[in-house]
Design an enzyme around this catalytic site. Structure first.
Site, PDB file in Angstrom:
ATOM      1  N   GLU A 112      21.129  -8.779  48.122  1.00 49.74           N
ATOM      2  CA  GLU A 112      20.173  -8.755  49.227  1.00 49.74           C
ATOM      3  C   GLU A 112      20.780  -7.894  50.357  1.00 49.74           C
ATOM      4  O   GLU A 112      21.986  -7.979  50.616  1.00 49.74           O
ATOM      5  CB  GLU A 112      20.000 -10.212  49.697  1.00 49.74           C
ATOM      6  CG  GLU A 112      19.122 -10.436  50.897  1.00 49.74           C
ATOM      7  CD  GLU A 112      19.093 -11.940  51.286  1.00 49.74           C
ATOM      8  OE1 GLU A 112      19.962 -12.714  50.840  1.00 49.74           O
ATOM      9  OE2 GLU A 112      18.184 -12.319  52.047  1.00 49.74           O
TER      10      GLU A 112
ATOM     11  N   LYS B 235      10.763 -10.845  50.276  1.00 48.40           N
ATOM     12  CA  LYS B 235      11.216 -12.251  50.221  1.00 48.40           C
ATOM     13  C   LYS B 235      10.186 -13.179  50.866  1.00 48.40           C
ATOM     14  O   LYS B 235       9.783 -12.961  52.014  1.00 48.40           O
ATOM     15  CB  LYS B 235      12.556 -12.342  50.951  1.00 48.40           C
ATOM     16  CG  LYS B 235      13.227 -13.707  50.910  1.00 48.40           C
ATOM     17  CD  LYS B 235      14.598 -13.626  51.595  1.00 48.40           C
ATOM     18  CE  LYS B 235      15.403 -14.896  51.478  1.00 48.40           C
ATOM     19  NZ  LYS B 235      16.751 -14.746  52.085  1.00 48.40           N
TER      20      LYS B 235
ATOM     21  N   CYS C 144      17.455 -14.380  47.120  1.00 42.73           N
ATOM     22  CA  CYS C 144      18.322 -15.441  47.638  1.00 42.73           C
ATOM     23  C   CYS C 144      17.604 -16.778  47.786  1.00 42.73           C
ATOM     24  O   CYS C 144      17.280 -17.408  46.795  1.00 42.73           O
ATOM     25  CB  CYS C 144      18.975 -14.980  48.950  1.00 42.73           C
ATOM     26  SG  CYS C 144      20.523 -15.885  49.269  1.00 42.73           S
TER      27      CYS C 144
ATOM     28  N   VAL D 215      24.652 -18.459  51.048  1.00 41.72           N
ATOM     29  CA  VAL D 215      25.381 -19.195  52.085  1.00 41.72           C
ATOM     30  C   VAL D 215      25.571 -20.644  51.623  1.00 41.72           C
ATOM     31  O   VAL D 215      26.663 -21.196  51.719  1.00 41.72           O
ATOM     32  CB  VAL D 215      24.591 -19.140  53.413  1.00 41.72           C
ATOM     33  CG1 VAL D 215      25.254 -20.001  54.465  1.00 41.72           C
ATOM     34  CG2 VAL D 215      24.465 -17.697  53.904  1.00 41.72           C
TER      35      VAL D 215
HETATM   36  C1  ACM Z   1      19.819 -16.432  52.128  1.00 42.22           C
HETATM   37  O1  ACM Z   1      18.658 -16.622  51.762  1.00 42.22           O
HETATM   38  N1  ACM Z   1      20.304 -15.229  52.313  1.00 42.22           N
HETATM   39  C2  ACM Z   1      20.722 -17.568  52.351  1.00 42.22           C
END
Ligand code: ACM
Length: 269
Positions: free
Chosen positions: A44, A115, A148, A175
């Site tokens: 990402e 996203k 992510c 994370v």
């Molecule tokens: C994230 O979605 N980059 C933790």
């Protein structure tokens, strides 16, 4: 494709320098031109870094897709190396900003994904993704994309799997510690491969609010086997041969088919 049934998929686990798009791209380019994958997944926001302090900063580092530098460089690399790449970048569309991934192959630009589940401070900079979850044909594989934190919503992987994905490409800046293990369940639930391409390191853009990324990029198969998991602290890249047909067989035994056995009439989604 090196073999009738085998698809070579890889990831790059990087450690981008915040804001240094050209430098981050050059590192990715040297790794991409060395590997022999049919498809490589990059993390990402791989060319910018993650923690934008505000929307203005994110706008300054964002790019229009497909005209922007990062997408154009990836197209050039894919043409030269006869390969495909899925990579996370900050996308500008008028006054809107998206945490996006581009999909490119040897013939050029194939599409993008934005996203849909934004995490933490991303909500201060980015708009929520507004494109349908789409499956792309890349060589012999059908590939869906999630970014992510999308992993935390099982509907994301399910939608892509029901849409025909053999593989989910998962550009990430992880994370939370649970993702690598949780992805095993997403693979089992859907009998698909998932390739998570994560980054390492810590960004301390705000000293009292450091963000640490957990690495552990991985490739998991439809039975939940971890084919390879990277370290938490090292930059690395890896390529693995996948038998795509493995993901197309949704039977888990002679009487249970994961998709045919769904009781959609009783679900409330
Ligand atoms: C994230 O979605 N980059 C933790």
């Amino acid at each position: 494709m090196k073999d009738k049934d085998l698809f070579r998929v890889g990831f790059i686990q990087n450690s981008p320098v915040f804001g240094e798009i050209e430098y981050n791209l050059s590192i990715a380019e040297s790794l991409l031109t060395q590997n022999t994958a049919d498809l490589t997944i990059l993390p990402e926001l791989f060319s910018t870094g993650y923690h934008f302090l505000n929307k203005e900063e994110a706008l300054n580092l964002s790019e229009v897709i497909p005209e922007g530098t990062t997408t154009q460089s990836l197209i050039r690399i894919c043409k030269k190396s006869q390969t495909a790449v899925i990579a996370g970048i900050a996308e500008r569309d008028g006054s809107h900003l998206y945490n996006s991934a581009v999909i490119v192959d040897k013939n050029g630009y194939l599409g993008k994904y934005r996203k849909i589940h934004l995490f933490g401070t991303e909500k201060n900079c980015f708009d929520q993704g507004n494109l349908p979850l789409t499956v792309f044909d890349i060589g012999a594989a059908r590939v869906g994309v999630m970014i992510c934190f999308d992993w935390r919503f099982p509907e994301t992987a399910r939608t892509l799997a029901l849409g025909g994905a053999d593989i989910i490409a998962h550009p990430s800046n992880l994370v939370l510690p649970h993702c690598p293990q949780a992805i095993i369940t997403r693979c089992l639930e859907n009998r698909i491969f998932i390739v998570t391409a994560d980054r390492i390191g810590t960004e301390e853009r705000i000293p009292e609010y450091p963000i640490h990324f957990i690495g552990q990029s991985q490739i998991v198969d439809p039975d939940g086997n971890i084919l390879y998991r990277a370290s938490e602290k090292e930059e690395e890249s890896r390529v693995v041969d996948l038998d795509i047909n493995y993901a197309r067989n949704k039977f888990i035994n002679s009487s249970n088919n994961l998709f045919a056995d769904r009781r959609t009439e009783l679900y409330r989604l």
